[in-house]
Design a protein around this motif. Sequence first.
Motif, short mmCIF file in Angstrom:
data_model
loop_
_atom_site.label_atom_id
_atom_site.label_comp_id
_atom_site.label_asym_id
_atom_site.label_seq_id
_atom_site.Cartn_x
_atom_site.Cartn_y
_atom_site.Cartn_z
N LEU A 28 12.19 41.04 62.81
CA LEU A 28 11.69 42.28 62.06
C LEU A 28 12.70 42.87 61.45
O LEU A 28 12.45 43.37 59.97
N ARG A 29 14.01 42.98 62.11
CA ARG A 29 15.19 43.78 61.46
C ARG A 29 15.49 42.92 59.97
O ARG A 29 16.03 43.42 59.05
N THR A 30 15.57 41.51 60.29
CA THR A 30 15.75 40.75 59.39
C THR A 30 14.87 41.00 58.01
O THR A 30 15.31 40.88 56.81
N ALA A 31 13.87 40.86 58.29
CA ALA A 31 12.73 41.38 57.11
C ALA A 31 13.36 42.59 56.32
O ALA A 31 13.10 42.62 55.04
N ASP A 36 16.14 45.41 51.69
CA ASP A 36 17.27 46.32 51.39
C ASP A 36 17.97 45.58 50.32
O ASP A 36 18.76 45.87 49.36
N THR A 37 18.25 44.27 50.94
CA THR A 37 19.28 43.46 49.87
C THR A 37 18.60 43.15 48.82
O THR A 37 19.30 43.19 47.72
N ALA A 38 17.37 42.93 48.41
CA ALA A 38 16.92 42.57 47.26
C ALA A 38 16.63 44.12 46.20
O ALA A 38 16.88 43.92 45.21
N ILE A 39 16.69 45.15 47.13
CA ILE A 39 16.84 46.31 46.25
C ILE A 39 18.29 46.26 45.65
O ILE A 39 18.16 46.79 44.61
N ALA A 49 8.00 40.92 47.21
CA ALA A 49 7.63 39.98 47.96
C ALA A 49 8.17 40.03 49.47
O ALA A 49 7.40 39.77 50.22
N ALA A 50 9.20 40.50 49.60
CA ALA A 50 9.94 40.66 50.97
C ALA A 50 9.20 41.98 51.57
O ALA A 50 9.28 41.98 52.72
N LYS A 57 5.17 42.43 58.97
CA LYS A 57 5.83 42.31 60.58
C LYS A 57 6.01 43.59 60.94
O LYS A 57 5.56 43.57 62.44
N LEU A 58 5.95 44.74 60.32
CA LEU A 58 5.93 46.31 60.91
C LEU A 58 4.75 46.37 61.68
O LEU A 58 4.47 46.90 62.76
N ASP A 59 3.48 46.23 60.84
CA ASP A 59 2.28 46.32 61.45
C ASP A 59 1.84 45.64 62.56
O ASP A 59 1.32 46.16 63.67
N LYS A 60 2.35 44.26 62.74
CA LYS A 60 2.16 43.61 63.67
C LYS A 60 3.05 43.86 65.03
O LYS A 60 2.53 44.17 66.24
N ALA A 61 4.33 44.44 64.76
CA ALA A 61 5.06 44.91 65.87
C ALA A 61 4.40 46.20 66.66
O ALA A 61 4.51 46.59 67.69
#
Length: 86
Positions: A28-31, A36-39, A49-50, A57-61
């Motif tokens: 989740l943190r990696t996603a 943030d990296t793409a921004i 896309a990211a 992943k946030l919804d699932k968590a």
Amino acid sequence: MPNIKSAIKRVKTSEKRRLINAAKKSALRTAIKTVDTAIEDKNAESAKAALSDAIKKLDKAASKGLIHKNAASRKKSRLTKKVNAL
């Protein structure tokens, strides 16, 4: 180490769950970092896309109780704001 059979089982299952939760939280943190990296790179397509992956992943968590639902909502909101600002 516990002596009672149910307590022994509880120790084993707790450790299994801890490892699974740690792996999912790390993913989740990696996603989120990928968004943030793409921004930072000003790459709108890869950021969107990211973002969709991170939101999933946030919804699932949140549904599994890994993080609080309000925390997931807050993170989704802030990421979406950043991506829309591109």
